[in-house]
Design an enzyme around this catalytic site. Structure first.
Site, mmCIF file in Angstrom:
data_model
loop_
_atom_site.group_PDB
_atom_site.id
_atom_site.type_symbol
_atom_site.label_atom_id
_atom_site.label_comp_id
_atom_site.label_asym_id
_atom_site.label_seq_id
_atom_site.Cartn_x
_atom_site.Cartn_y
_atom_site.Cartn_z
ATOM 1 N N ALA A 1 22.313 -41.886 -35.243
ATOM 2 C CA ALA A 1 20.861 -41.816 -35.473
ATOM 3 C C ALA A 1 20.173 -43.013 -34.830
ATOM 4 C CB ALA A 1 20.575 -41.782 -36.975
ATOM 5 N N PHE B 1 17.423 -56.183 -39.586
ATOM 6 C CA PHE B 1 16.741 -54.907 -39.818
ATOM 7 C C PHE B 1 17.734 -53.802 -39.483
ATOM 8 C CE2 PHE B 1 13.935 -51.514 -38.101
ATOM 9 C CZ PHE B 1 13.007 -51.402 -39.129
ATOM 10 N N SER C 1 17.123 -42.892 -31.753
ATOM 11 C CA SER C 1 15.690 -42.586 -31.619
ATOM 12 C C SER C 1 15.184 -41.764 -32.791
ATOM 13 C CB SER C 1 15.437 -41.830 -30.309
ATOM 14 O OG SER C 1 15.811 -42.616 -29.210
ATOM 15 N N GLU D 1 13.764 -51.094 -30.549
ATOM 16 C CA GLU D 1 12.504 -50.862 -31.282
ATOM 17 C C GLU D 1 11.740 -49.685 -30.677
ATOM 18 O OE1 GLU D 1 10.410 -54.248 -32.692
ATOM 19 O OE2 GLU D 1 12.198 -55.502 -32.654
ATOM 20 N N SER E 1 11.458 -46.613 -24.122
ATOM 21 C CA SER E 1 10.201 -46.326 -23.416
ATOM 22 C C SER E 1 9.813 -44.857 -23.577
ATOM 23 C CB SER E 1 10.331 -46.685 -21.934
ATOM 24 O OG SER E 1 10.416 -48.081 -21.797
ATOM 25 N N THR F 1 19.249 -48.461 -37.192
ATOM 26 C CA THR F 1 20.001 -47.605 -36.265
ATOM 27 C C THR F 1 21.425 -47.348 -36.748
ATOM 28 O OG1 THR F 1 18.715 -48.546 -34.451
ATOM 29 C CG2 THR F 1 20.722 -47.366 -33.848
ATOM 30 N N ARG G 1 11.892 -72.761 -0.571
ATOM 31 C CA ARG G 1 12.867 -72.119 0.324
ATOM 32 C C ARG G 1 12.239 -71.892 1.695
ATOM 33 N NH1 ARG G 1 18.107 -71.378 1.578
ATOM 34 N NH2 ARG G 1 18.520 -69.284 2.405
HETATM 35 C C1 LIG Z 1 20.186 -55.497 -27.901
HETATM 36 C C2 LIG Z 1 19.821 -54.497 -28.941
HETATM 37 C C3 LIG Z 1 19.347 -54.904 -30.167
HETATM 38 C C4 LIG Z 1 19.037 -53.973 -31.160
HETATM 39 N N1 LIG Z 1 18.614 -54.409 -32.387
HETATM 40 C C5 LIG Z 1 18.415 -53.495 -33.377
HETATM 41 C C6 LIG Z 1 18.100 -53.929 -34.704
HETATM 42 O O1 LIG Z 1 17.957 -55.134 -34.976
HETATM 43 N N2 LIG Z 1 17.974 -52.991 -35.686
HETATM 44 C C7 LIG Z 1 18.128 -51.653 -35.428
HETATM 45 O O2 LIG Z 1 18.002 -50.870 -36.354
HETATM 46 N N3 LIG Z 1 18.410 -51.208 -34.167
HETATM 47 C C8 LIG Z 1 18.567 -52.101 -33.148
HETATM 48 N N4 LIG Z 1 18.889 -51.667 -31.882
HETATM 49 C C9 LIG Z 1 19.058 -50.249 -31.650
HETATM 50 C C10 LIG Z 1 17.955 -49.612 -30.815
HETATM 51 O O3 LIG Z 1 16.759 -49.599 -31.544
HETATM 52 C C11 LIG Z 1 18.439 -48.229 -30.388
HETATM 53 O O4 LIG Z 1 19.468 -48.441 -29.426
HETATM 54 C C12 LIG Z 1 17.307 -47.384 -29.834
HETATM 55 O O5 LIG Z 1 16.430 -47.000 -30.857
HETATM 56 C C13 LIG Z 1 17.816 -46.121 -29.127
HETATM 57 O O6 LIG Z 1 18.736 -45.417 -29.914
HETATM 58 P P1 LIG Z 1 20.130 -44.974 -29.263
HETATM 59 O O7 LIG Z 1 20.731 -46.161 -28.618
HETATM 60 O O8 LIG Z 1 20.910 -44.244 -30.270
HETATM 61 O O9 LIG Z 1 19.715 -43.981 -28.088
HETATM 62 P P2 LIG Z 1 19.389 -42.400 -28.230
HETATM 63 O O10 LIG Z 1 18.417 -42.159 -29.325
HETATM 64 O O11 LIG Z 1 20.664 -41.662 -28.241
HETATM 65 O O12 LIG Z 1 18.646 -42.154 -26.854
HETATM 66 C C14 LIG Z 1 19.358 -41.973 -25.613
HETATM 67 C C15 LIG Z 1 18.324 -41.615 -24.543
HETATM 68 O O13 LIG Z 1 17.647 -40.398 -24.901
HETATM 69 C C16 LIG Z 1 16.251 -40.617 -24.912
HETATM 70 N N5 LIG Z 1 15.634 -39.791 -25.961
HETATM 71 C C17 LIG Z 1 15.974 -39.704 -27.276
HETATM 72 N N6 LIG Z 1 15.159 -38.861 -27.906
HETATM 73 C C18 LIG Z 1 14.290 -38.381 -27.005
HETATM 74 C C19 LIG Z 1 13.198 -37.458 -27.035
HETATM 75 N N7 LIG Z 1 12.794 -36.863 -28.167
HETATM 76 N N8 LIG Z 1 12.539 -37.204 -25.882
HETATM 77 C C20 LIG Z 1 12.894 -37.835 -24.741
HETATM 78 N N9 LIG Z 1 13.901 -38.715 -24.639
HETATM 79 C C21 LIG Z 1 14.587 -38.983 -25.752
HETATM 80 C C22 LIG Z 1 16.073 -42.099 -25.193
HETATM 81 O O14 LIG Z 1 14.827 -42.580 -24.763
HETATM 82 C C23 LIG Z 1 17.237 -42.664 -24.388
HETATM 83 O O15 LIG Z 1 16.865 -42.761 -23.047
HETATM 84 C C24 LIG Z 1 19.176 -52.593 -30.864
HETATM 85 C C25 LIG Z 1 19.624 -52.173 -29.613
HETATM 86 C C26 LIG Z 1 19.946 -53.100 -28.654
HETATM 87 C C27 LIG Z 1 20.433 -52.626 -27.307
#
Ligand SMILES: Cc1cc2nc3c(=O)[nH]c(=O)nc-3n(C[C@H](O)[C@H](O)[C@H](O)COP(=O)(O)OP(=O)(O)OC[C@H]3O[C@@H](n4cnc5c(N)ncnc54)[C@H](O)[C@@H]3O)c2cc1C
Length: 409
Positions: free
Chosen positions: A156, A149, A158, A389, A392, A152, A294
């Site tokens: 881009a 899927f 969240s 996905e 939190s 991300t 333990r």
């Molecule tokens: C092991 C793993 C497997 C994954 N598998 C997939 C996959 O199969 N397909 C796929 O498409 N993606 C996948 N991902 C990606 C994952 O979905 C993203 O990492 C996630 O959506 C967060 O995006 P980001 O890492 O860019 O963080 P960011 O969006 O940059 O967020 C950084 C921080 O800011 C916070 N934040 C962002 N926006 C807001 C807001 N409006 N208000 C408050 N806080 C906010 C977030 O909660 C986070 O704490 C995977 C990630 C991991 C670690």
């Protein structure tokens, strides 16, 4: 292992796993409960024999579980929710939850692989795919030619609407260019749902989902190493450089990609919540065993009040998370859309799994800090579930929006 479970192990799993979903749907009577219990025993027996004993080595080596896939396909797990006519086991939400919970207890890297293959990809192709797309991809997904899927991007996460991958419509099809990151099953699968901005006659027609074969020229998936947890899963970055696909590879409508993504995430987050319950349950089970064996101060640490506090808190979290997953199952079986329930279950169950795994490390003392026991792997794996996905924070915002009608993103 009980006689029932041993008996079931002698059967082909696919036989055990298949039953008309209507039987499960009735709920509440003896027969249904025993069928779900038999399914649970079967998956647990498979995991005890094939998955748990090797999970530590896979985790240490960041080794992809390739050797487990033929067995998982054979017994029906990889095609659990795919209809029988496409080579799957045809389980409904109640049966699927059981399968995923057991995989989550045994090895979350493996659970993640199955969750993406089924929750995100197979269910999307079932919901949005044409008959041709279903016939082309679903039997392979059930055989272990996995799906990914690809939403991300480096810029881009969240907010997927910031994506910059483009699919330009030419006279003989689409050409996709862009980059994706953190894509589960992205380098060792067969097909990836690639989300990209469709450009037709120079106009941006909106985010669109394409079913892209991973062996298409221009598709390069590279595994990411050095993850905190989920270390034996295939998490890849994708380079998409002039990837050519046809109109018949569009999943859903041109411009309808976010509808596809959001409906997929409803299924994916349900799966993730069920897996997190399994992980938390495993944390409690190994902690109970350890605490009763333990001895300190002349007796098992299980008799110490503050250790019991840790164990009791784990139990409460698991019961609560499990109840929230039950609520999602009920609504899914009734065919009711349940984004609020799904986000609530995903948020609580994944955070609870982190709390439970952390308490499990505490119960194990110094032994919890090394990988002789599974608890440190559970903690590292659980940590990932609150990120993907939808983090939190994103789940809080979805819940808040659904409660108030106001978006605070
Ligand atoms: C092991 C793993 C497997 C994954 N598998 C997939 C996959 O199969 N397909 C796929 O498409 N993606 C996948 N991902 C990606 C994952 O979905 C993203 O990492 C996630 O959506 C967060 O995006 P980001 O890492 O860019 O963080 P960011 O969006 O940059 O967020 C950084 C921080 O800011 C916070 N934040 C962002 N926006 C807001 C807001 N409006 N208000 C408050 N806080 C906010 C977030 O909660 C986070 O704490 C995977 C990630 C991991 C670690």
């Amino acid at each position: 292992m009980g006689a029932v479970a041993s008996g079931l192990r002698a059967l082909r799993w696919s036989e055990v796993l298949r039953w008309p979903s209507a039987t499960v749907r009735q709920g509440g009577d003896e027969v249904d409960a025993s069928e779900l219990a038999a399914l649970r025993d079967s998956v647990r027996a498979f995991c005890d024999e094939h998955v748990r004993p090797t999970a530590r080595e896979r985790d240490r080596a960041e080794a992809y579980p390739a050797e487990l896939l033929p067995g998982l396909a054979e017994v029906g797990v990889l095609g659990a929710v795919i209809p029988e006519e496409h080579g799957g086991a045809g389980l409904d939400a109640a049966g699927y939850r059981v399968v995923i919970e057991e995989l989550g207890a045994a090895d979350s890297s493996l659970r993640s692989l199955v969750s993406v293959n089924l929750g995100l990809v197979a269910r999307s192709i079932l919901r949005w795919g044409t008959e041709e797309q279903q016939a082309r991809w679903l039997p392979g997904l059930a055989r272990g030619e996995l799906g990914a899927f690809g939403l991300t991007e480096p810029g881009a996460g969240s907010n997927p609407s910031q994506m910059t991958s483009r699919a330009v419509r030419g006279p003989d099809g689409w050409t996709i260019d862009g980059a994706k990151i953190f894509i589960t099953n992205g380098s060792l699968g067969a097909v990836t749902m690639v989300f990209a901005r469709a450009v037709v006659d120079g106009q941006d027609r909106g985010i669109t989902c394409f079913l892209v074969p991973q062996d298409a020229p221009g598709y390069v998936g590279t595994q990411i190493h050095g993850k905190l947890g989920l270390r034996s899963g295939d998490t890849a970055e994708l380079a998409l450089d002039g990837v050519r696909v046809g109109d018949d590879d569009v999943l859903g409508e041109v411009g309808g990609g976010m509808k596809v993504a959001l409906s997929a995430l409803d299924d994916g987050r349900f799966s993730l919540a069920a897996g997190a319950v399994g992980l938390a349950r495993e944390a409690l089970e190994v902690s109970l065993r350890y605490a009763s064996e333990r001895e300190q101060w002349g007796g098992p640490i299980a008799g110490k009040q503050l250790v019991q506090e840790l164990l009791a808190a784990m139990h409460v979290d698991i019961q609560a998370a499990s109840g929230l997953v039950d609520a999602v199952v009920e609504r899914k079986l009734a065919g009711v859309r349940c984004t609020l329930e799904v986000s609530t279950a995903k948020l609580f169950a994944t955070e609870a799994s982190v709390r439970c795994a952390d308490r499990a490390v505490q119960v194990h003392g110094g032994y919890g800090y090394v990988d002789e026991y599974p608890v440190q792997r559970l903690l590292r794996d659980a940590r990932g579930t609150t990120l993907y996905e939808g983090t939190s924070q994103v789940q809080h915002l979805i819940i808040g929006r659904l409660l108030t009608g106001v978006s605070a993103f």
